[in-house]
Motif scaffolding. Structure first.
Motif, mmCIF file in Angstrom:
data_model
loop_
_atom_site.group_PDB
_atom_site.id
_atom_site.type_symbol
_atom_site.label_atom_id
_atom_site.label_comp_id
_atom_site.label_asym_id
_atom_site.label_seq_id
_atom_site.Cartn_x
_atom_site.Cartn_y
_atom_site.Cartn_z
ATOM 1 N N UNK A 38 0.946 -1.447 0.027
ATOM 2 C CA UNK A 38 -0.082 0.202 0.246
ATOM 3 C C UNK A 38 0.834 1.455 0.023
ATOM 4 N N UNK A 39 0.365 2.748 -0.291
ATOM 5 C CA UNK A 39 0.686 3.640 -0.164
ATOM 6 C C UNK A 39 0.243 4.177 1.117
ATOM 7 N N UNK A 53 -5.096 5.907 11.351
ATOM 8 C CA UNK A 53 -4.020 4.876 11.199
ATOM 9 C C UNK A 53 -3.375 5.830 8.944
ATOM 10 N N UNK A 54 -1.823 5.335 9.608
ATOM 11 C CA UNK A 54 -0.664 5.360 8.702
ATOM 12 C C UNK A 54 -0.209 3.979 7.711
ATOM 13 N N UNK A 55 0.834 5.023 6.917
ATOM 14 C CA UNK A 55 1.531 3.464 6.334
ATOM 15 C C UNK A 55 2.376 2.626 6.917
ATOM 16 N N UNK A 59 2.406 -1.317 8.469
ATOM 17 C CA UNK A 59 3.727 -2.229 8.172
ATOM 18 C C UNK A 59 3.755 -2.362 9.842
ATOM 19 N N UNK A 60 3.357 -1.657 10.487
ATOM 20 C CA UNK A 60 3.939 -1.990 11.945
ATOM 21 C C UNK A 60 2.994 -4.018 12.668
ATOM 22 N N UNK A 111 -12.084 1.030 9.163
ATOM 23 C CA UNK A 111 -10.559 1.222 8.240
ATOM 24 C C UNK A 111 -10.236 0.104 8.092
ATOM 25 N N UNK A 112 -9.937 -0.930 9.859
ATOM 26 C CA UNK A 112 -9.734 -2.029 8.931
ATOM 27 C C UNK A 112 -9.938 -3.084 8.932
ATOM 28 N N UNK A 113 -11.663 -2.717 7.917
ATOM 29 C CA UNK A 113 -11.731 -3.802 6.784
ATOM 30 C C UNK A 113 -11.203 -3.030 5.828
ATOM 31 N N UNK A 114 -11.370 -2.284 5.651
ATOM 32 C CA UNK A 114 -10.639 -1.537 4.001
ATOM 33 C C UNK A 114 -8.871 -1.770 4.139
ATOM 34 N N UNK A 115 -8.795 -1.876 5.001
ATOM 35 C CA UNK A 115 -7.134 -2.791 5.108
ATOM 36 C C UNK A 115 -6.335 -3.261 4.498
ATOM 37 N N UNK A 116 -7.149 -4.144 5.824
ATOM 38 C CA UNK A 116 -6.777 -5.554 4.670
ATOM 39 C C UNK A 116 -7.438 -6.139 3.862
#
Length: 325
Positions: A38-39, A53-55, A59-60, A111-116
């Motif tokens: 992701x960017x 939440x950021x990049x 990553x973390x 946010x978690x759902x979209x990121x995953x």
């Protein structure tokens, strides 16, 4: 409420706990050598209002979560092949791997759902990943008003659970072109006639407040499925009630200056009152609806999750609890 709030903090390591506990730093090491796909711009687009939440956080924390989930998907596929051999050439087709995501209002579930969803879709083989929220399965406002449930919106009884079960049953049966209703937070209602189509994805993420909810077991022993019976893995987004409260109030006040200003918004009336009056409204909504729902229905389901992401006051994950196997 103080005693209940204290109960939020009982996720501590114990010999008899069904979970392994990790600090955020320890969890970050489990990403392995996987590259971040992701960017920063994509993360900003995916996160909800008020979520920090950021990049670096992706990553973390979330890269390791996606790696864990994908390993479960691969294991599920291997188990399916073994079972097919056991059943001597069964013609059954592997059905979607379903991930349930639960947690309070303002915890960061969306946010978690979209990121995953984005991370999982970028693993080898480019799995097809769909995301559906339970909001669309809320009864329309007209029905809630008729039944006196508008002040219980988001509580278990405000959802068409039968429709949810039919949807998930069709997904697990491998049906084609399964549809789900669509909800608008702008209009604060289900959009009549609008549907989202789910067509045999490899992975389905199903996100909502009460997706880990149970009910009384039938005395006659007849099978009555829970929504979570269809999940292959479940995640609970956790945080202290004081932080959830603060995030909710902050988001409400920010929306008052943005989306609520649109005349067609359901909450437009709150943009016309004073800041003090708006704050009073937000506090009342939290106390009478969201906090009540949290303690009565949402928080009690936390121990049913396979993975718990515990956030600190800055909206970033501080601790991870992973169910033992």
């Amino acid at each position: 409420m103080r005693a209940e709030a204290a109960a939020m903090d009982q996720l501590v390591p114990a010999t008899l706990s069904p979970y392994h506990f990790f600090s955020a730093a320890e969890w970050a090491t489990f990403r392995g050598r996987e590259a971040l796909t992701l960017t920063a711009d994509e993360v900003r687009r995916l996160r909800s209002l008020g979520d920090t939440i950021d990049l670096d956080e992706v990553e973390r924390i979330y890269l390791a979560v996606s790696r864990l989930l994908y390993s479960h998907v691969e294991s599920s596929q291997a188990l399916f092949r073994q079972r097919k051999r056991f059943l001597r050439g069964s013609t059954q087709v592997k059905t979607p791997f379903i991930i349930g995501i639960a947690g309070s209002v303002a915890a960061g579930k969306s946010t978690t759902a979209r990121i995953l969803k984005e991370l999982l879709a970028r693993w080898p083989g480019t799995p097809k990943v769909d995301l559906v929220t339970t909001d669309g399965f809320l009864y329309p406002n007209a029905v809630l008003e008729r039944d006196g449930l508008m002040q219980r919106k988001g509580f278990p009884e405000s959802y068409d659970v039968s429709a949810i079960l039919r949807f998930l049953s069709a997904i697990k049966a491998g049906a084609r072109h399964v549809t789900a209703p669509v909800y608008s937070h702008f209009f604060y209602d289900v959009l009549e006639g609008d549907r989202i189509e789910v067509d045999q994805p490899d992975i389905l993420i199903f996100e909502g407040l009460n997706v880990l909810q149970t009910r009384e077991m039938p005395r006659d022993g007849k099978f009555v499925p829970f929504v979570s019976d269809f999940f292959d893995h479940s995640i609970y987004i956790d945080a202290d009630e004081r932080d959830l409260h603060r995030w909710y109030i902050s988001r409400f006040m920010r929306l008052r200056e943005t989306a609520f200003r649109e005349e067609t918004s359901f909450f437009h009336r709150y943009s016309k009152i004073s800041e003090a009056e708006a704050l009073e409204v937000a506090e009342r909504l939290w106390a009478t609806i969201n906090a009540k729902n949290l303690y009565e229905n949402i928080l009690p389901t936390r121990p049913r999750a396979d993975l718990i992401l515990r956030k600190g006051g800055d909206h970033l994950v501080e601790e991870v609890a992973l169910r033992k196997i």
